[in-house]
Enzyme design. Structure first.
Site, mmCIF file in Angstrom:
data_model
loop_
_atom_site.group_PDB
_atom_site.id
_atom_site.type_symbol
_atom_site.label_atom_id
_atom_site.label_comp_id
_atom_site.label_asym_id
_atom_site.label_seq_id
_atom_site.Cartn_x
_atom_site.Cartn_y
_atom_site.Cartn_z
ATOM 1 C CG ASN A 1 -0.297 0.090 2.519
ATOM 2 O OD1 ASN A 1 0.908 0.251 2.602
ATOM 3 N ND2 ASN A 1 -1.082 -0.008 3.585
ATOM 4 N N GLY B 1 6.509 1.626 2.335
ATOM 5 C CA GLY B 1 7.409 1.148 1.286
ATOM 6 C C GLY B 1 7.657 2.191 0.211
ATOM 7 C CG PHE C 1 8.088 -9.359 3.722
ATOM 8 C CD1 PHE C 1 9.164 -9.664 4.540
ATOM 9 C CD2 PHE C 1 7.986 -10.009 2.497
ATOM 10 C CE1 PHE C 1 10.120 -10.584 4.153
ATOM 11 C CE2 PHE C 1 8.929 -10.934 2.101
ATOM 12 C CZ PHE C 1 10.002 -11.227 2.924
ATOM 13 C CB ALA C 2 2.121 -6.025 4.162
ATOM 14 C CB THR D 1 9.267 -10.154 15.485
ATOM 15 O OG1 THR D 1 10.131 -9.463 16.400
ATOM 16 C CG2 THR D 1 7.887 -10.235 16.136
ATOM 17 C CE1 TYR E 1 6.321 -6.344 14.504
ATOM 18 C CE2 TYR E 1 8.217 -6.474 15.966
ATOM 19 C CZ TYR E 1 7.638 -6.684 14.732
ATOM 20 O OH TYR E 1 8.376 -7.250 13.725
ATOM 21 C CE LYS F 1 4.910 -8.987 12.196
ATOM 22 N NZ LYS F 1 4.843 -9.279 10.767
ATOM 23 N NE ARG G 1 14.114 1.269 21.618
ATOM 24 C CZ ARG G 1 14.471 0.882 20.405
ATOM 25 N NH1 ARG G 1 14.490 1.747 19.409
ATOM 26 N NH2 ARG G 1 14.825 -0.364 20.169
ATOM 27 C CG ASP H 1 15.100 -1.433 23.808
ATOM 28 O OD1 ASP H 1 14.478 -2.049 22.926
ATOM 29 O OD2 ASP H 1 15.713 -0.366 23.602
HETATM 30 N N1 UDP Z 1 19.273 1.967 20.108
HETATM 31 C C1 UDP Z 1 19.995 3.028 20.627
HETATM 32 N N2 UDP Z 1 19.861 4.245 20.039
HETATM 33 C C2 UDP Z 1 19.034 4.468 18.966
HETATM 34 C C3 UDP Z 1 18.314 3.371 18.443
HETATM 35 C C4 UDP Z 1 18.451 2.133 19.047
HETATM 36 O O1 UDP Z 1 20.749 2.883 21.597
HETATM 37 O O2 UDP Z 1 18.961 5.613 18.495
HETATM 38 C C5 UDP Z 1 19.431 0.638 20.718
HETATM 39 C C6 UDP Z 1 18.135 0.019 21.193
HETATM 40 O O3 UDP Z 1 17.868 0.377 22.525
HETATM 41 C C7 UDP Z 1 18.429 -1.477 21.029
HETATM 42 C C8 UDP Z 1 19.404 -1.538 19.864
HETATM 43 O O4 UDP Z 1 19.926 -0.211 19.717
HETATM 44 O O5 UDP Z 1 19.104 -1.957 22.170
HETATM 45 C C9 UDP Z 1 18.728 -1.941 18.562
HETATM 46 O O6 UDP Z 1 17.586 -1.127 18.380
HETATM 47 P P1 UDP Z 1 16.793 -1.071 17.007
HETATM 48 O O7 UDP Z 1 15.729 -0.021 17.147
HETATM 49 O O8 UDP Z 1 17.767 -0.919 15.882
HETATM 50 O O9 UDP Z 1 16.149 -2.514 16.848
HETATM 51 P P2 UDP Z 1 15.152 -3.339 17.813
HETATM 52 O O10 UDP Z 1 16.058 -4.062 18.786
HETATM 53 O O11 UDP Z 1 14.209 -2.380 18.455
HETATM 54 O O12 UDP Z 1 14.477 -4.277 16.876
#
Ligand code: UDP
Length: 333
Positions: free
Chosen positions: A36, A40, A76-77, A120, A144, A148, A285, A288
């Site tokens: 869509n 992309g 993938f969408a 994922t 998320y 999935k 974040r 995480d």
């Molecule tokens: N990360 C970071 N700074 C950023 C973006 C990501 O330190 O600006 C860290 C994030 O906390 C994680 C790792 O990098 O530990 C990978 O994050 P990303 O968003 O690339 O992928 P995700 O793990 O969310 O799929």
């Protein structure tokens, strides 16, 4: 080897989808992309038919599957950002679950019985054991991962009731760019570590934000398992050919089995780019986990998957080439 499958790729104009389309075409398959274009890029689809449509329109999808005599689907969408999913779970359930089920229903109506599904590592939630193997409990900590997992669960029941054969690939951290330099990552806004680091190297951003330095890891920053997008795409080709060759449904992790911290990624990027990258350490974040590393033996053993580009310097070198040569992504230079 199975040649010439007619394959529909949903989300084939997105980052991982477009790399998969390239590998499918290289392997001799005939690809139609449905996208869509919400995320992309039309320019990312080069050697395939392209249809701009939304999975919310089930009738269009069914008609497309029938008209193109599609034999297999790669899906993938989807919406794929953890943070965004925490703020907008409804949008994630709508796009990932409701539209995902539309696709399954369209496949059922059209009699298409093979599906490779983009899943994922977020289905696992906070790991209780590392490396994570496929039998690790699935307790997602964000919408998320939950959406999935919901589709994976639907797939298991669709298989039992309707014979839909699927392979679900649980990605760890997809990264890097097409080694030929034709394709790469282009998100707006960009949230992923490696492209953000390279934007700092290009002077497009002032500093790399490091999300948290107090994790229980050797340098205090999060550890992730980065997998090259072309290796990931190659796994999709193996998966779809395995299904067409009679394989039973399966779930596989897709990572390399080795983890790198945020600081290791930044240091490697400094070596690759030859530039000093300023850092700005901020808070964690939300959502995480400290360490996410795959146990990828199952896909190596059962599908013969072998990563070719997935050591960290190669991942960053290919990404760097893409970002340097395409500072505006897929937009005209
Ligand atoms: N990360 C970071 N700074 C950023 C973006 C990501 O330190 O600006 C860290 C994030 O906390 C994680 C790792 O990098 O530990 C990978 O994050 P990303 O968003 O690339 O992928 P995700 O793990 O969310 O799929």
């Amino acid at each position: 080897m199975i040649y010439g499958l007619r394959i529909l790729v949903t989300g084939g104009a997105g980052y991982i989808g477009c790399h998969a389309v390239k590998e499918l075409v290289k392997a001799g398959h005939r690809v139609t992309v449905l996208d869509n274009l919400s995320k992309g890029h039309r320019a990312a689809v080069k050697d395939a038919n392209f249809v701009q449509a939304d999975l919310a329109r089930k009738k269009i999808v069914t008609e497309l599957l029938q008209a193109e005599q599609i034999e297999a689907v790669m899906h993938f969408a989807a919406s794929s950002l953890v943070g965004e999913s925490m703020q907008h779970p409804a949008a994630y359930y709508q796009n990932n679950v409701v539209n995902g089920l539309n696709l399954l229903e369209a496949m059922r109506e059209a009699g298409v019985t093979y599906l490779v599904f983009s899943s994922t590592a977020a289905v696992y939630g906070e790991p209780i054991a590392t490396p994570i193997t496929e039998d690790h409990p699935t307790l997602p900590t964000n919408p998320y991962g939950a959406t999935k997992l919901a589709v994976e669960e639907a797939l298991a029941w669709y298989y039992r009731a309707y014979g839909l054969k699927y392979i679900s690939l649980r990605y760890f951290n997809a990264a890097g760019a097409d080694p030929d330099g034709d394709l790469g990552e282009d998100h707006d806004p960009e949230t992923h570590l490696i492209p953000l680091v390279l934007k700092v190297a290009l002077g497009q951003l002032p500093a790399v934000k490091v999300f948290g330095s107090d994790y229980p890891t050797p340098d205090g920053t999060c550890i992730r398992d980065y997998i090259h997008v072309t290796d990931l795409a190659g796994a999709h080709v193996l998966a779809i050919e395995a299904l067409a060759g009679g394989s039973e449904p399966a779930i596989y992790n897709l990572g390399n089995g080795s983890g790198y911290s945020v600081l290791e990624v930044i240091r490697t990027a400094e070596k690759v780019t030859g530039r000093v990258l300023p850092l700005n350490t901020t808070g964690r974040r939300p959502g995480d986990p400290a360490v996410l590393v795959a146990g990828p033996e199952k896909i190596r053993r059962e599908l013969g998957w072998e990563p070719r580009y997935s050591d960290l310097p190669t991942i960053i070198e290919t990404a760097w080439r893409w970002h340097r040569n395409h500072p505006r992504g897929f937009a005209e230079k």
